[in-house]
Design an enzyme around this catalytic site. Structure first.
Site, PDB file in Angstrom:
ATOM      1  N   GLU A 177       0.816  -1.218   0.000  1.00  0.00           N
ATOM      2  CA  GLU A 177       0.000   0.000   0.000  1.00  0.00           C
ATOM      3  C   GLU A 177       0.853   1.273   0.000  1.00  0.00           C
ATOM      4  O   GLU A 177       1.253   1.752   1.061  1.00  0.00           O
ATOM      5  CB  GLU A 177      -0.936   0.016   1.225  1.00  0.00           C
ATOM      6  CG  GLU A 177      -1.813   1.268   1.256  1.00  0.00           C
ATOM      7  CD  GLU A 177      -2.763   1.344   2.449  1.00  0.00           C
ATOM      8  OE1 GLU A 177      -2.746   0.448   3.306  1.00  0.00           O
ATOM      9  OE2 GLU A 177      -3.518   2.322   2.511  1.00  0.00           O
ATOM     10  N   LYS A 219      -2.483  -2.028  -3.169  1.00  0.00           N
ATOM     11  CA  LYS A 219      -3.536  -1.158  -2.593  1.00  0.00           C
ATOM     12  C   LYS A 219      -3.131   0.293  -2.811  1.00  0.00           C
ATOM     13  O   LYS A 219      -2.452   0.899  -1.977  1.00  0.00           O
ATOM     14  CB  LYS A 219      -3.699  -1.473  -1.101  1.00  0.00           C
ATOM     15  CG  LYS A 219      -4.706  -0.577  -0.391  1.00  0.00           C
ATOM     16  CD  LYS A 219      -5.122  -1.135   0.957  1.00  0.00           C
ATOM     17  CE  LYS A 219      -5.966  -0.157   1.735  1.00  0.00           C
ATOM     18  NZ  LYS A 219      -6.630  -0.779   2.884  1.00  0.00           N
TER      19      LYS A 219
END
Ligand code: 13P
Length: 340
Positions: A177, A219
């Site tokens: 992420e 992500k």
């Protein structure tokens, strides 16, 4: 590394019609959320709140995986059942946030690096034994006049890849992420440029550190204008620019992309995901891994009262259902109103 097993988990995390619930707020962050609904944050209220979510049988039909915080993964429900078992019983995969937050980056004013690599290998072994099958690490990149610096982008990408390699060595699927924040006053094109720089650096580091792309989930943030920008982009522009960028930067070997909501409103986050899936012909599955955009409504409906649990579960079910439809490109604003 058993890549077929990692790939199976990664593919399950992006099952069409489902997405990920990010319920991994640190103790400090959940306190802020509880302050907003006038609920004292104690280990018991945090447990009760998360138990309410994981026992939302209907909502969990749209949730492929749940990201937990360390406290939660070891907690039991009121009746003594471990919370992690509730998630498994609902047919969802338990995951764990393993980064330890951000620290100021020396010589880079206003910028941070995400920490938590020390002893990570040991922690991953314990989490795997307890049932976690995926993990999350969030790098934070801010946009302002003179930032991000190449230094901040590089060290954060390096740490993300170090984390991802350690996860795969421990049979855990890493959610990678890199979040480019939407707090500034920049326009959508500046977000596009910065996110491209970040994703290029992240995939370079992942390759260098021998991370198998088939066994991870990305992500990212969507490509949006900063919240303080006077020039907000339309849903269509966000969808097309985000897809254009991802096609440039994300290899087709990555099974899926699960977006963060990053401060978008509930309905914006859903509309953007839906519009991207309507574009079609994508090399990866596109779904949600939302924290705020899934939980703001149930938190408000619950407000810390046991008698509001059914209302909280209804609110959670509605958001999970709407985002499940968006993961298929089947959401409409009318459905949003009708079901609410
Ligand atoms: P938001 O959807 O609230 O951005 O949270 C997702 C997340 O897990 C951030 O790390």
């Amino acid at each position: 590394m058993n890549l077929p097993d990692l790939n199976k988990v990664a593919v399950a995390m992006v099952t069409p019609g489902k997405g990920i619930l990010a319920a991994d707020e640190s103790t400090g962050t959940i306190k802020k959320r509880f302050d907003a609904i006038n609920v004292e944050s104690t280990d018991e209220t945090r447990r009760d709140y998360r138990e309410m979510l994981f026992r939302s049988a209907e909502a969990m039909n749209y949730i492929s995986g749940v990201i937990l915080y360390d406290e939660t993964i070891w907690q039991n429900a009121k009746d003594g059942t471990p919370l992690i078992r509730l998630i498994e019983q609902a047919g969802s995969i338990p995951g764990i946030k393993v980064d330890e937050g951000t620290q100021p980056l020396p010589f880079c004013p206003g910028e941070t690096v995400t920490v938590g690599l020390d002893r990570l290998a040991d922690r991953l072994t314990k989490y795997y034994a307890h049932g976690a099958r995926f993990a999350k690490w969030r790098a934070v990149i801010d946009i302002a006049a003179d930032i991000p610096s190449a230094t901040a982008v590089h060290v954060n990408a390096h740490a993300l890849a170090r984390y991802a390699a350690l996860c795969q060595a421990a049979h855990i699927v890493p959610i990678v992420e890199p979040e480019v924040l939407m707090d500034g006053d920049h326009d959508i094109d500046r977000c596009f440029e910065v996110t491209r720089h970040v994703l290029d650096e992240v995939f370079r580091e992942l390759r260098l550190q021998r991370v198998a792309l088939e066994g991870m989930i990305l992500k990212p943030n969507m490509v949006v204008a900063g919240k303080k920008s006077p020039k907000q982009a339309s849903v269509d522009e966000v969808a097309h620019k985000t897809i254009r960028l991802l096609k440039e930067c994300v290899p087709a070997a990555v099974p899926g992309i699960a977006f963060l909501s990053g401060g978008q409103s509930d309905e914006e986050a859903t509309a953007h995901l839906d519009a991207m899936n309507r574009i079609g012909q994508l090399p990866w599955k596109l779904t949600f891994s939302y924290g705020r955009a899934l939980q703001a409504a149930p938190q408000k409906a619950w407000s810390g009262k046991a008698e509001n649990v059914p209302a909280g579960q209804r609110a959670f079910t509605h958001r999970a259902h709407m985002n499940g439809l968006a993961s298929l490109g089947q959401w409409t604003a009318q459905l949003e109103r009708k079901a609410a």
